[in-house]
Design a protein around this motif. Structure first.
Motif, PDB file in Angstrom:
ATOM      1  N   SER A 126      79.649  70.974  56.819  1.00 31.00           N
ATOM      2  CA  SER A 126      78.871  69.755  56.982  1.00 31.00           C
ATOM      3  C   SER A 126      77.470  70.110  57.459  1.00 31.00           C
ATOM      4  N   ARG A 127      76.564  69.165  57.364  1.00 27.97           N
ATOM      5  CA  ARG A 127      75.283  69.314  58.029  1.00 27.97           C
ATOM      6  C   ARG A 127      75.503  69.161  59.527  1.00 27.97           C
ATOM      7  N   LEU A 128      74.456  69.400  60.307  1.00 22.39           N
ATOM      8  CA  LEU A 128      74.545  69.257  61.758  1.00 22.39           C
ATOM      9  C   LEU A 128      74.824  67.801  62.115  1.00 22.39           C
ATOM     10  N   LYS A 129      75.703  67.606  63.094  1.00 17.16           N
ATOM     11  CA  LYS A 129      76.061  66.264  63.542  1.00 17.16           C
ATOM     12  C   LYS A 129      76.130  66.252  65.071  1.00 17.16           C
ATOM     13  N   PHE A 130      75.773  65.129  65.659  1.00 21.62           N
ATOM     14  CA  PHE A 130      75.970  64.993  67.096  1.00 21.62           C
ATOM     15  C   PHE A 130      77.438  64.718  67.395  1.00 21.62           C
ATOM     16  N   HIS A 131      77.856  65.135  68.571  1.00 23.79           N
ATOM     17  CA  HIS A 131      79.253  64.972  68.959  1.00 23.79           C
ATOM     18  C   HIS A 131      79.652  63.499  68.887  1.00 23.79           C
ATOM     19  N   PRO A 132      80.855  63.206  68.391  1.00 23.38           N
ATOM     20  CA  PRO A 132      81.260  61.799  68.228  1.00 23.38           C
ATOM     21  C   PRO A 132      81.366  61.012  69.532  1.00 23.38           C
ATOM     22  N   THR A 133      81.380  61.701  70.686  1.00 27.31           N
ATOM     23  CA  THR A 133      81.464  60.975  71.959  1.00 27.31           C
ATOM     24  C   THR A 133      80.094  60.662  72.556  1.00 27.31           C
ATOM     25  N   VAL A 134      79.012  60.865  71.784  1.00 23.43           N
ATOM     26  CA  VAL A 134      77.677  60.498  72.288  1.00 23.43           C
ATOM     27  C   VAL A 134      77.631  59.054  72.786  1.00 23.43           C
ATOM     28  N   PRO A 135      78.180  58.077  72.055  1.00 24.05           N
ATOM     29  CA  PRO A 135      78.123  56.700  72.558  1.00 24.05           C
ATOM     30  C   PRO A 135      78.770  56.535  73.935  1.00 24.05           C
ATOM     31  N   SER A 136      79.849  57.242  74.190  1.00 23.81           N
ATOM     32  CA  SER A 136      80.537  57.149  75.478  1.00 23.81           C
ATOM     33  C   SER A 136      79.812  57.905  76.572  1.00 23.81           C
ATOM     34  N   ALA A 137      78.985  58.876  76.181  1.00 22.65           N
ATOM     35  CA  ALA A 137      78.272  59.697  77.160  1.00 22.65           C
ATOM     36  C   ALA A 137      76.942  59.095  77.593  1.00 22.65           C
ATOM     37  N   LEU A 138      76.466  58.086  76.873  1.00 23.50           N
ATOM     38  CA  LEU A 138      75.186  57.476  77.241  1.00 23.50           C
ATOM     39  C   LEU A 138      75.252  56.903  78.656  1.00 23.50           C
ATOM     40  N   GLU A 139      74.220  57.189  79.420  1.00 26.23           N
ATOM     41  CA  GLU A 139      74.162  56.658  80.787  1.00 26.23           C
ATOM     42  C   GLU A 139      74.152  55.134  80.737  1.00 26.23           C
ATOM     43  N   LYS A 140      74.847  54.528  81.642  1.00 28.94           N
ATOM     44  CA  LYS A 140      74.979  53.068  81.658  1.00 28.94           C
ATOM     45  C   LYS A 140      73.782  52.458  82.377  1.00 28.94           C
ATOM     46  N   ARG A 141      72.649  52.519  81.698  1.00 28.15           N
ATOM     47  CA  ARG A 141      71.390  52.012  82.250  1.00 28.15           C
ATOM     48  C   ARG A 141      70.457  51.635  81.118  1.00 28.15           C
ATOM     49  N   ALA A 142      69.511  50.785  81.406  1.00 26.57           N
ATOM     50  CA  ALA A 142      68.498  50.432  80.424  1.00 26.57           C
ATOM     51  C   ALA A 142      67.677  51.669  80.066  1.00 26.57           C
ATOM     52  N   GLY A 143      67.394  51.834  78.796  1.00 27.55           N
ATOM     53  CA  GLY A 143      66.539  52.929  78.352  1.00 27.55           C
ATOM     54  C   GLY A 143      67.260  54.213  77.992  1.00 27.55           C
ATOM     55  N   ALA A 144      68.559  54.317  78.274  1.00 29.37           N
ATOM     56  CA  ALA A 144      69.274  55.567  78.004  1.00 29.37           C
ATOM     57  C   ALA A 144      69.320  55.877  76.509  1.00 29.37           C
ATOM     58  N   ALA A 145      69.548  54.848  75.687  1.00 32.37           N
ATOM     59  CA  ALA A 145      69.601  55.068  74.237  1.00 32.37           C
ATOM     60  C   ALA A 145      68.256  55.553  73.709  1.00 32.37           C
ATOM     61  N   ASP A 146      67.174  54.943  74.195  1.00 30.54           N
ATOM     62  CA  ASP A 146      65.846  55.355  73.766  1.00 30.54           C
ATOM     63  C   ASP A 146      65.521  56.765  74.251  1.00 30.54           C
ATOM     64  N   ALA A 147      65.983  57.111  75.441  1.00 34.30           N
ATOM     65  CA  ALA A 147      65.744  58.452  75.975  1.00 34.30           C
ATOM     66  C   ALA A 147      66.440  59.501  75.115  1.00 34.30           C
ATOM     67  N   PHE A 148      67.675  59.212  74.703  1.00 33.02           N
ATOM     68  CA  PHE A 148      68.397  60.154  73.853  1.00 33.02           C
ATOM     69  C   PHE A 148      67.702  60.303  72.499  1.00 33.02           C
ATOM     70  N   ALA A 149      67.296  59.189  71.922  1.00 33.30           N
ATOM     71  CA  ALA A 149      66.633  59.236  70.622  1.00 33.30           C
ATOM     72  C   ALA A 149      65.325  60.016  70.696  1.00 33.30           C
ATOM     73  N   ALA A 150      64.552  59.804  71.756  1.00 32.28           N
ATOM     74  CA  ALA A 150      63.291  60.519  71.924  1.00 32.28           C
ATOM     75  C   ALA A 150      63.540  62.008  72.104  1.00 32.28           C
ATOM     76  N   TRP A 151      64.577  62.350  72.872  1.00 27.78           N
ATOM     77  CA  TRP A 151      64.939  63.763  73.056  1.00 27.78           C
ATOM     78  C   TRP A 151      65.278  64.411  71.716  1.00 27.78           C
ATOM     79  N   ALA A 152      66.091  63.734  70.909  1.00 27.06           N
ATOM     80  CA  ALA A 152      66.513  64.294  69.624  1.00 27.06           C
ATOM     81  C   ALA A 152      65.320  64.489  68.687  1.00 27.06           C
TER      82      ALA A 152
END
Length: 253
Positions: A176-202
């Motif tokens: 396969s091509r590179l993929k993020f681990h399927p548990t990324v949604p569960s690992a997101l910090e439970k706070r505002a902005g965490a999703a955007d922080a992960f996307a910006a990091w990637a």
């Protein structure tokens, strides 16, 4: 054992779930500019691989440090320590808590100050917006990614996956091509902005390490990338998570 570059060797090992399914594990050996070595991750190598490792490193005496970079990969830490008992043994906070009998260095590999000690040979990246050690010990999305400066090879556990067919099918079924681990949604910090922080990091990682030729991914395979492959595949992997990221934004902001 695979010699992927002049100063970079990757060891692939067996790790069976329930004693049946071999999902694999890995460890990498990096030769430093001074002729000594660093181990990335821990694995109890055996047979010819063990002999080669000991031969290269003067029975472990030339290994300066063992860097354990995934908080939930703790099973083989003692084996690696036995190979190089005088090497600095570094890991995450969870490594020290999970295996307190081992002589852990006070420095934590997730800390920027610790990473700076190895900056001559290595680059590091920790995913933003993810919990490094979630309460659920089945959530393994976050780790400390490592890139060898000289070869530009990335060593990563779980955070980035490569799906590969088992056994003899590997030679006929494409990776396969590179993929993020399927548990990324569960690992997101439970706070505002965490999703955007992960996307910006990637997105930043896709650009910063764009010339990466090879990825050593735990539990799966070594993936050799086409020109521009790292950037394209990381951005595609990010796009695959967008639904989960949007859901997180809807819940936390």
């Amino acid at each position: 054992m695979q010699q992927l570059a002049t100063d970079f060797i990757n060891f692939r090992g067996k790790f069976r779930i329930g004693g049946l399914i071999d999902v694999g594990t890995q460890m990498s050996l990096i030769r430093r500019a001074n002729g000594r070595y660093l181990l990335i991750d821990s694995y109890g190598v055996e047979g010819e691989d063990r002999g080669a490792l000991l031969g290269l490193t003067d029975n472990g005496a030339k290994i300066d440090a063992i860097l354990n970079v995934h908080p939930f990969h703790t099973l083989h830490c003692e084996f690696a320590h036995r190979i190089a008992p005088d090497a600095r043994l570094l890991g995450t906070k969870r490594h020290r808590e999970n295996a307190p009998s081992l002589p852990w260095d006070d420095a934590l590999i997730e800390d920027a100050a610790t990473q700076a000690e190895f900056a001559e040979e290595l680059e590091f990246s920790v995913p933003a917006g993810l919990e490094l050690v979630p309460d659920n010990d089945r959530v393994h999305a976050a780790s400390v990614l490592v890139r060898h400066r000289e070869s530009r090879i990335v060593h990563v556990d779980d955070t980035i996956n490569v799906l590969a067919a088992p056994g003899v099918l590997k030679s006929v079924v494409p990776q396969s091509r590179l993929k993020f681990h399927p548990t990324v949604p569960s690992a997101l910090e439970k706070r505002a902005g965490a999703a955007d922080a992960f996307a910006a990091w990637a997105r930043d990682l896709a650009e910063k390490w764009a010339d990466t030729p090879t990825v050593c991914a735990a539990h799966s395979a070594v993936r050799r990338l086409p020109h521009g492959g790292w950037r394209d595949e990381i951005l595609d992997a990010l796009a695959d998570t967008e639904k989960a990221l949007s859901k997180h934004r809807g819940t936390y902001g």
